[in-house]
Design a protein around this motif. Structure first.
Motif, PDB file in Angstrom:
ATOM      1  N   ALA A 219       0.832  -1.200   0.000  1.00 53.38           N
ATOM      2  CA  ALA A 219       0.000   0.000   0.000  1.00 53.38           C
ATOM      3  C   ALA A 219       0.869   1.253   0.000  1.00 53.38           C
ATOM      4  O   ALA A 219       0.572   2.224  -0.696  1.00 53.38           O
ATOM      5  CB  ALA A 219      -0.924   0.001   1.209  1.00 53.38           C
ATOM      6  N   VAL A 221       3.966   1.527  -1.187  1.00 53.71           N
ATOM      7  CA  VAL A 221       4.600   1.642  -2.500  1.00 53.71           C
ATOM      8  C   VAL A 221       3.605   2.241  -3.484  1.00 53.71           C
ATOM      9  O   VAL A 221       3.924   3.159  -4.242  1.00 53.71           O
ATOM     10  CB  VAL A 221       5.077   0.255  -2.993  1.00 53.71           C
ATOM     11  CG1 VAL A 221       5.595   0.347  -4.424  1.00 53.71           C
ATOM     12  CG2 VAL A 221       6.173  -0.282  -2.083  1.00 53.71           C
ATOM     13  N   SER A 222       2.385   1.727  -3.439  1.00 48.27           N
ATOM     14  CA  SER A 222       1.361   2.224  -4.349  1.00 48.27           C
ATOM     15  C   SER A 222       1.020   3.679  -4.051  1.00 48.27           C
ATOM     16  O   SER A 222       0.623   4.423  -4.941  1.00 48.27           O
ATOM     17  CB  SER A 222       0.118   1.346  -4.214  1.00 48.27           C
ATOM     18  OG  SER A 222      -0.871   1.790  -5.081  1.00 48.27           O
ATOM     19  N   GLY A 223       1.189   4.086  -2.782  1.00 48.03           N
ATOM     20  CA  GLY A 223       0.905   5.467  -2.409  1.00 48.03           C
ATOM     21  C   GLY A 223       2.037   6.415  -2.767  1.00 48.03           C
ATOM     22  O   GLY A 223       1.994   7.586  -2.394  1.00 48.03           O
ATOM     23  N   GLY A 224       3.071   5.900  -3.447  1.00 48.58           N
ATOM     24  CA  GLY A 224       4.126   6.781  -3.928  1.00 48.58           C
ATOM     25  C   GLY A 224       5.313   6.928  -2.998  1.00 48.58           C
ATOM     26  O   GLY A 224       6.177   7.773  -3.231  1.00 48.58           O
TER      27      GLY A 224
ATOM     28  N   ARG B  78       2.922   4.710 -10.391  1.00 48.91           N
ATOM     29  CA  ARG B  78       2.490   3.985  -9.195  1.00 48.91           C
ATOM     30  C   ARG B  78       1.247   4.625  -8.590  1.00 48.91           C
ATOM     31  O   ARG B  78       0.320   3.950  -8.154  1.00 48.91           O
ATOM     32  CB  ARG B  78       3.596   4.028  -8.143  1.00 48.91           C
ATOM     33  CG  ARG B  78       4.481   2.819  -8.146  1.00 48.91           C
ATOM     34  CD  ARG B  78       5.416   2.902  -6.976  1.00 48.91           C
ATOM     35  NE  ARG B  78       6.543   3.777  -7.200  1.00 48.91           N
ATOM     36  CZ  ARG B  78       7.216   4.383  -6.231  1.00 48.91           C
ATOM     37  NH1 ARG B  78       6.834   4.257  -4.980  1.00 48.91           N
ATOM     38  NH2 ARG B  78       8.247   5.151  -6.497  1.00 48.91           N
ATOM     39  N   THR B  79       1.257   5.970  -8.543  1.00 50.20           N
ATOM     40  CA  THR B  79       0.163   6.650  -7.861  1.00 50.20           C
ATOM     41  C   THR B  79      -1.043   6.842  -8.766  1.00 50.20           C
ATOM     42  O   THR B  79      -2.032   7.430  -8.357  1.00 50.20           O
ATOM     43  CB  THR B  79       0.629   8.020  -7.322  1.00 50.20           C
ATOM     44  OG1 THR B  79       1.197   8.741  -8.413  1.00 50.20           O
ATOM     45  CG2 THR B  79       1.657   7.866  -6.237  1.00 50.20           C
ATOM     46  N   TYR B  81      -2.718   4.437  -9.461  1.00 50.11           N
ATOM     47  CA  TYR B  81      -3.598   3.390  -8.948  1.00 50.11           C
ATOM     48  C   TYR B  81      -3.977   3.650  -7.496  1.00 50.11           C
ATOM     49  O   TYR B  81      -3.144   4.088  -6.703  1.00 50.11           O
ATOM     50  CB  TYR B  81      -2.888   2.036  -8.960  1.00 50.11           C
ATOM     51  CG  TYR B  81      -2.503   1.520 -10.309  1.00 50.11           C
ATOM     52  CD1 TYR B  81      -3.387   0.753 -11.050  1.00 50.11           C
ATOM     53  CD2 TYR B  81      -1.246   1.779 -10.820  1.00 50.11           C
ATOM     54  CE1 TYR B  81      -3.026   0.264 -12.273  1.00 50.11           C
ATOM     55  CE2 TYR B  81      -0.868   1.287 -12.049  1.00 50.11           C
ATOM     56  CZ  TYR B  81      -1.766   0.537 -12.776  1.00 50.11           C
ATOM     57  OH  TYR B  81      -1.404   0.044 -13.991  1.00 50.11           O
ATOM     58  N   GLY B  82      -5.215   3.321  -7.172  1.00 55.28           N
ATOM     59  CA  GLY B  82      -5.591   3.190  -5.767  1.00 55.28           C
ATOM     60  C   GLY B  82      -5.850   1.716  -5.527  1.00 55.28           C
ATOM     61  O   GLY B  82      -6.595   1.100  -6.283  1.00 55.28           O
ATOM     62  N   VAL B  83      -5.191   1.149  -4.516  1.00 53.83           N
ATOM     63  CA  VAL B  83      -5.316  -0.291  -4.301  1.00 53.83           C
ATOM     64  C   VAL B  83      -5.935  -0.562  -2.934  1.00 53.83           C
ATOM     65  O   VAL B  83      -5.533   0.043  -1.932  1.00 53.83           O
ATOM     66  CB  VAL B  83      -3.937  -0.986  -4.378  1.00 53.83           C
ATOM     67  CG1 VAL B  83      -4.112  -2.492  -4.399  1.00 53.83           C
ATOM     68  CG2 VAL B  83      -3.181  -0.524  -5.599  1.00 53.83           C
ATOM     69  N   ARG B 152      -7.604   5.816   1.955  1.00 52.63           N
ATOM     70  CA  ARG B 152      -6.192   5.961   1.601  1.00 52.63           C
ATOM     71  C   ARG B 152      -5.995   5.735   0.104  1.00 52.63           C
ATOM     72  O   ARG B 152      -5.211   6.432  -0.547  1.00 52.63           O
ATOM     73  CB  ARG B 152      -5.363   4.958   2.400  1.00 52.63           C
ATOM     74  CG  ARG B 152      -3.908   4.901   1.968  1.00 52.63           C
ATOM     75  CD  ARG B 152      -3.128   3.899   2.772  1.00 52.63           C
ATOM     76  NE  ARG B 152      -3.627   2.544   2.585  1.00 52.63           N
ATOM     77  CZ  ARG B 152      -3.188   1.487   3.266  1.00 52.63           C
ATOM     78  NH1 ARG B 152      -2.277   1.642   4.200  1.00 52.63           N
ATOM     79  NH2 ARG B 152      -3.678   0.296   3.031  1.00 52.63           N
ATOM     80  N   LEU B 156      -5.175  10.149  -3.390  1.00 49.60           N
ATOM     81  CA  LEU B 156      -4.383  10.775  -4.460  1.00 49.60           C
ATOM     82  C   LEU B 156      -5.194  10.906  -5.745  1.00 49.60           C
ATOM     83  O   LEU B 156      -4.644  11.219  -6.798  1.00 49.60           O
ATOM     84  CB  LEU B 156      -3.109   9.963  -4.718  1.00 49.60           C
ATOM     85  CG  LEU B 156      -2.059   9.977  -3.598  1.00 49.60           C
ATOM     86  CD1 LEU B 156      -0.879   9.093  -3.961  1.00 49.60           C
ATOM     87  CD2 LEU B 156      -1.578  11.383  -3.297  1.00 49.60           C
TER      88      LEU B 156
END
Lengths: 329, 218
Positions: A219, A221-224, B78-79, B81-83, B152, B156
């Motif tokens: 999470a 990593v995905s959040g930058g 990377r950003t 995406y929201g996972v 969360r 973004l």
């Protein structure tokens, strides 16, 4: 055919049988003692001790350790304030006096009071132990976290360096490092710190590797988050309890090393009150039958280290209840 | 357009879990991916979100091939995406308060200043009260924690949402609330969705198109 191999095997079997019996006898005695203790009054206390995975003596051990550690801290803080040590006060008229009310631990070969010197020695030992353990933990945590967080070839490279250091006996390596400096407190600290970060590095790396595959790292990593941020904000806080425990368990070990180096004459300067120095200089008088200059500094090395390790054991059981506390000396 | 081109992925090169799978999701489209547990659909979701490097195949994100996976992917990719993951307990850093948990991506991308405003805006849409935001993960329920994890993922404003069994651990009302929150966000932003799950009824109601794992492999 009288096969020598078969004969040896037979003998080995017999030896094993004998030693098994020897082990079993005290075990039976312990069983009997335990049954005797299971009176109604003791039952509750006993159950509680059993449930917490320890023996009945565990609480007693923890309390003793806590009291001892408190007494030691009080002693090394208060005694130098109350009884300033005239370091070089040599009283040859009073040399090698046996323990008496005036000198509870007796005097050494140049007439100095052993009790006071023991406390001062313990102070130096604790200082070296704590600072060295902290420094070693910082190095080990940094190296372990680096290896674990980067992974791949960086991990393999770093861990091979750790293996390389581990392949040299660490007392030998410690002697080598100390020998490069003039005797003093700092060389001993550096030597102990540089030889004791290996196990912490391994522990921290393993912990980081297990944390790294958690979804919350995904999470992040995905959040930058950058590599650095993932390591510092999400991975390191997770390994701090383990690293802290490793640091506390290392304090007794570091004290032993300081004493060992001083005993070998490589640690602190000979005139300083250090437990290792005291045991070393007492060797000659031991041969003459004077036991106190060896015994009391020796006890001052053993008792505090066991007390600290005993308390750290409780912490370890909290963090990892499945692993029983043990000395990591 | 999010395009997965003949992806082969797994955790052991000799035994890939996902073999030669392709999938296209148009902007604004919602695709449900159905499959039994253990078939590799979560792995495929992680590949789609650039969180797992496939052994073969490429991910093409809005016309551009992925620059890499995990940290090797550019931050912008990377950003995008929201996972949201299946287990909120494991996907929340146990040391962060919910407010910090939700705004962490803003901090990580150097947009700390926007955090209070975005938080105040997002918390009601996922149904989190102000009092919950000051708690840590162990002090809230799985459902509440999953709401925070969804917030969360949305903070973004991603163009793509990957929901990996997002509602598998939750009760019906929380499931409904979370799906509604996702759909509200998609209607407003036009984001595409890949929803992975094994609940056929839910996915068919939620997504415009539902793909079975078996039909995709061929």
């Amino acid at each position: 055919m009288a096969d020598p191999l078969a004969e040896t095997a037979q003998r080995t079997r017999e030896t094993a049988e004998t030693s098994r019996k020897a082990v079993e006898t005290p075990r039976k005695a312990a069983e009997t003692a335990r049954k005797a203790m299971e009176t109604p009054g003791a039952a509750h206390w006993h159950q509680r001790a059993a449930r917490r995975g320890g023996r009945g003596t565990r609480t007693l051990r923890v309390r003793t350790s806590a009291v001892l550690v408190a007494a030691i801290v009080l002693a090394v803080v208060a005694v130098p304030l109350l009884f300033p040590l005239d370091g070089q006060a040599v009283d040859l008229a009073a040399k090698l006096r046996a323990p008496s009310p005036a000198h509870p631990f007796g005097t050494d070969e140049v007439g100095r009071d052993l009790l006071l010197r023991c406390v001062y020695g313990l102070r130096v030992s604790l200082l070296v132990g704590v600072v060295a353990a902290l420094a070693a933990t910082v190095i080990g945590t940094a190296v372990g976290a680096l290896a674990g967080a980067l992974g791949g070839w960086a991990d393999r490279g770093v861990m091979r360096v750790v293996d390389l250091f581990s392949s040299v006996p660490h007392l030998l390596l410690g002697i080598f490092i100390v020998a490069m400096f003039r005797p003093g407190v700092w060389p001993v600290i550096i030597s102990v710190a540089l030889t004791h970060w290996l196990s912490t590095a391994r522990i921290v790396r393993a912990e980081v590797l297990s944390l790294r595959s958690r979804p919350y790292i995904d999470a992040a990593v995905s959040g930058g988050a950058s590599r650095w941020r993932v390591t510092v904000r999400h991975l390191l806080p997770g390994v701090l309890p383990q690293a802290g425990l490793a640091a506390v368990l290392m304090v007794p070990h570091a004290i032993w090393h300081e004493s060992a180096l001083s005993f070998l004459g490589l640690g602190l300067p000979a005139h300083e009150a250090s437990l290792g120095n005291m045991v070393n200089s007492a060797r000659s008088s031991l041969l003459a039958g004077d036991w106190w200059p060896t015994l009391f500094p020796g006890l001052f090395i053993i008792v505090p280290t066991l007390a600290i390790a005993g308390l750290a054991g409780v912490w370890r059981e909290r963090i990892n209840p499945r692993r029983r506390s043990e000395l990591m000396l | 357009m999010l395009e997965l081109r003949s992806i082969t992925a797994g955790y052991d090169r000799d035994h890939p879990v996902v073999r030669d799978v392709s999938l296209r999701i148009a902007p604004g489209e919602a695709v449900g991916l159905l499959g039994p547990s253990g078939c590799g659909k979560s792995t495929l979701a992680r590949v789609a979100a650039l969180l797992h490097r496939p052994d073969a195949g490429t991910v093409i994100l809005d016309g551009e091939p992925a620059t890499g996976y995990r940290h090797r992917a550019s931050r912008a990719q990377r950003t995008a995406y929201g996972v949201v993951f299946q287990q909120p307990r494991l996907s929340a850093d146990p040391r962060l308060r919910l407010a910090d948990l939700i705004t962490e991506p803003l901090r990580a991308t150097g947009r700390r200043a926007e955090a209070p405003a975005r938080l105040a805006e997002l918390a009601p849409t996922v149904g989190l009260s102000a009092d919950l935001l000051t708690r840590r993960p162990h002090e809230v329920s799985d459902g509440q924690l999953q709401r925070a994890c969804l917030a969360r993922a949305l903070i973004l404003r991603p163009r793509w949402l990957i929901c990996d069994e997002m509602t598998a651990m939750l009760d019906a009302s929380t499931t409904a609330a979370l799906v509604t929150a996702v759909e509200d966000y998609r209607r407003e932003s036009g984001a595409g969705l890949l929803a992975v799950g094994h609940d056929r009824v839910l996915l068919e109601r939620w997504c415009g198109r539902t793909v079975g794992w078996a039909e995709m492999a061929s």
